[in-house]
Design a protein around this motif. Structure first.
Motif, short mmCIF file in Angstrom:
data_model
loop_
_atom_site.label_atom_id
_atom_site.label_comp_id
_atom_site.label_asym_id
_atom_site.label_seq_id
_atom_site.Cartn_x
_atom_site.Cartn_y
_atom_site.Cartn_z
N LEU A 81 0.90 -1.15 -0.08
CA LEU A 81 -0.03 0.14 0.01
C LEU A 81 0.93 1.01 0.07
CD1 LEU A 81 -2.99 0.72 0.21
CD2 LEU A 81 -2.77 0.80 2.77
N LEU A 142 -16.68 2.81 -0.16
CA LEU A 142 -15.67 1.96 0.16
C LEU A 142 -16.09 0.65 -0.24
CD1 LEU A 142 -12.88 1.67 1.19
CD2 LEU A 142 -13.92 1.58 3.44
N CYS A 146 -13.95 -2.02 -2.27
CA CYS A 146 -13.36 -3.38 -1.97
C CYS A 146 -13.88 -4.58 -2.71
CB CYS A 146 -13.73 -3.40 -0.41
SG CYS A 146 -12.61 -1.97 0.46
N LEU A 149 -12.53 -4.87 -6.08
CA LEU A 149 -11.02 -5.35 -6.06
C LEU A 149 -10.94 -6.79 -5.93
CD1 LEU A 149 -9.29 -2.24 -4.58
CD2 LEU A 149 -9.46 -2.94 -6.91
N CYS A 157 -3.74 -0.91 -8.47
CA CYS A 157 -4.94 -0.04 -8.42
C CYS A 157 -4.58 1.06 -7.57
CB CYS A 157 -5.70 -0.76 -7.42
SG CYS A 157 -7.13 0.18 -6.73
N VAL A 159 -6.23 4.76 -6.31
CA VAL A 159 -7.43 5.17 -5.59
C VAL A 159 -7.19 6.56 -5.73
CG1 VAL A 159 -9.05 5.13 -3.54
CG2 VAL A 159 -7.82 3.32 -4.15
N VAL A 162 -8.18 9.38 -1.64
CA VAL A 162 -8.49 8.67 -0.43
C VAL A 162 -9.62 9.46 0.34
CG1 VAL A 162 -6.85 9.16 0.97
CG2 VAL A 162 -7.75 7.18 1.62
N ARG A 186 -9.18 -0.56 5.47
CA ARG A 186 -9.90 -1.59 4.72
C ARG A 186 -9.26 -1.89 3.42
NH1 ARG A 186 -15.44 -1.08 6.14
NH2 ARG A 186 -16.32 -2.07 4.28
N LEU A 187 -8.61 -0.68 2.84
CA LEU A 187 -8.04 -1.19 1.62
C LEU A 187 -6.59 -1.65 1.57
CD1 LEU A 187 -8.42 2.12 -0.51
CD2 LEU A 187 -9.37 -0.09 -0.93
N THR A 198 -1.67 -1.55 -4.30
CA THR A 198 -2.61 -0.31 -4.21
C THR A 198 -1.79 0.96 -3.74
OG1 THR A 198 -4.09 -1.78 -3.27
CG2 THR A 198 -4.61 0.52 -3.24
N LEU A 200 -2.71 4.82 -2.99
CA LEU A 200 -3.61 5.87 -2.58
C LEU A 200 -2.95 7.39 -2.84
CD1 LEU A 200 -4.27 4.66 1.01
CD2 LEU A 200 -5.67 4.01 -1.28
#
Ligand SMILES: Nc1ncnc2c1ncn2[C@@H]1O[C@H](COP(=O)(O)OP(=O)(O)OP(=O)(O)O)[C@@H](O)[C@H]1O
Ligand SMILES: [Mg+2]
Length: 445
Positions: A81, A142, A146, A149, A157, A159, A162, A186-187, A198, A200
């Motif tokens: 992340l 969200l 989720c 994904l 990915c 986002v 955020v 959560r992500l 991911t 953000l």
């Protein structure tokens, strides 16, 4: 699902309450209480010895943007992340769309946009080119993101942003601290469980506002800061946290009509001074593993203010105040009745003590009305006693100076000399102020 009773928790001390307080009743901090989803109680779990853990270094995903790869430490790590923060308009969406475009040539790349419509993204994509295969999801909820994904399991990915996502389980508005934390949490889980790398996008305001990405920094694997004046075409990307690589790596981009173009030789761009100009010095600072030549400019102007101003753009104000004080006390440069302004070229921010000497030299040049010696760069740390301390990794700095055609470096005594570059050694700031200035070319008067 029934909505759980709203809880508020202090992000500093963990105090929890059924209502919101402006000031935490336990630790007394202001504005730290955020909405929280209570965790369901769970039982114990078996521990594992490290020797039994199976781990293989996953192959990194190249982003197609060489500068971005370097800042990430060699590409994106699968299932990680990454947070990319930056002021509005600095070019976050542009950079990440270029990256997605390159990634989509071999892998699945999804752009979740809550901020722009698909038509807006399409227009940008047309400008950048090559983004035909990027998949796009326009969503702000969200749970939807989720679930998508988890089902689609793309490789990468993005986002954007955020702050626009929200969880319907929380009552607060999108972008609030509670929401942003929940979204990131959560992500993070989806990234780890479904193996989606991911990225953000987060907005920061000038004062690093509460709902900005600050609260996320401990959560994510990697934090990239996208800086630079949006009114200039150069942008600087740096890692301020990286669990998979060195921090403080730096990349420079130029904003053009067809997107952000990496600048492979930033020293060439930022390290040039006009020969004979008063108040300009070249510093060799280290950004992560990368030495960088930067022009530092200073202006010393007489003032009637009881508290003369010390204004630095791109330098730490405390460091600047210290350098001014050491110059006054130990190098006999009278600055008590003068405003001192310091500016670093290209909107780069330096927070490394190795830049002290160059900042000091620019101020000395401005105060004395004499230029710095031509083709000389300076680096070294200034101590409170006026003695200079060698900067770290001086060999690499010297190499960079030589590469850019400089003839000498002004550095603290004890700096190891390598290669052809002449090193003007100085033990104290006072000596450096003499050695670095071209007194013969001083302005008359
Ligand atoms: N046609 C164009 N030619 C040159 N530069 C452009 C062009 N269109 C946009 N830009 C540049 O792109 C920048 C906006 O980039 P981008 O939308 O990627 O920023 P952002 O960081 O995502 O902003 P936000 O926070 O608003 O989402 C503008 O500031 C502008 O400098
Ligand atoms: Mg954007």
């Amino acid at each position: 699902m029934a909505k759980a009773a709203t809880q508020f928790a202090c992000t500093d001390c963990g105090y929890s309450a059924g209502r919101w307080f402006g000031k935490c009743p336990q630790c007394g901090e202001f504005g730290t209480l955020v909405e929280d989803v209570p965790e369901a109680a769970s039982g114990p779990k078996a521990t594992l010895r490290l020797v039994d853990v199976k781990a293989e270094e996953a192959e990194r995903i190249p982003t197609g943007v060489a500068e971005l790869d370097r800042v990430l430490g060699g590409g994106l790590v699968p299932a990680s992340l990454v947070l990319v923060g930056g002021e509005p308009g600095v070019g976050k969406s542009t950079l990440l769309l270029s990256a997605l475009a390159a990634i989509s040539k071999e892998r699945r790349a999804v752009l979740v946009t809550g901020e722009e419509s698909s038509a807006q993204v399409k227009l940008r994509a047309a400008r950048l080119g090559g983004a035909e295969n990027v998949e796009i999801l326009v969503a702000t909820e969200l749970e939807t993101v989720c679930a998508t994904l988890e089902q689609e399991r793309p490789d990468v990915c993005v986002v954007d942003s955020v702050q626009t996502l929200y969880s319907s389980e929380l009552g607060s508005t999108p972008g609030s601290v509670g929401q942003v934390r929940e979204v990131a949490g959560r992500l993070l889980r989806v990234a780890k469980e479904s193996g989606v790398a991911t990225i953000l996008v987060g907005h920061v305001t000038k004062d690093g506002a509460v709902a900005g990405p600050r609260v996320l920094e401990h959560l994510v694997d990697c934090v990239l800061q996208f800086e630079g004046d949006r009114y200039h075409e150069h942008r600087v990307l740096r890692a301020s946290k990286n669990r998979f690589g060195s921090t403080n790596e730096l990349a420079v981009f130029e904003m053009t009509g067809t997107g952000l173009v990496g600048v492979p030789e930033p020293s060439e761009l930022f390290g040039r001074t006009v020969e004979g100009e008063i108040g300009a010095a070249v510093g060799c600072v280290l950004e992560g593993s990368r030495p960088l030549l930067l022009e530092i400019q200073a202006l010393v102007a007489p003032t009637d203010l009881a508290m003369p101003r010390r204004v630095g753009t791109g330098v730490d104000p405390k460091r600047l105040a210290m350098i001014v004080a050491v110059l006054s006390r130990h190098a006999r440069i009278a600055l008590g009745q003068a405003d001192v302004f310091v500016n670093v070229a290209g909107g780069v921010r330096i927070d490394e003590p190795g830049a002290d000497l160059a900042i000091a030299l620019a101020i000395v040049s401005a105060a004395k009305g004499a230029p710095v010696r031509p083709k000389v760069a300076a680096f070294g740390e200034v101590g409170l006693t006026g003695r200079l301390r060698p900067a770290t990794q001086s060999e690499r700095r010297l190499e960079e100076c030589a590469k850019l055609g400089l003839v000498a470096a002004l550095a603290p005594a004890g700096t190891p000399v390598r290669g052809k570059l002449r090193v003007l050694e100085a033990e104290t700031l006072s000596q450096a102020a003499k050695a670095g200035i071209d007194a013969e070319r001083a302005e008359p008067g």
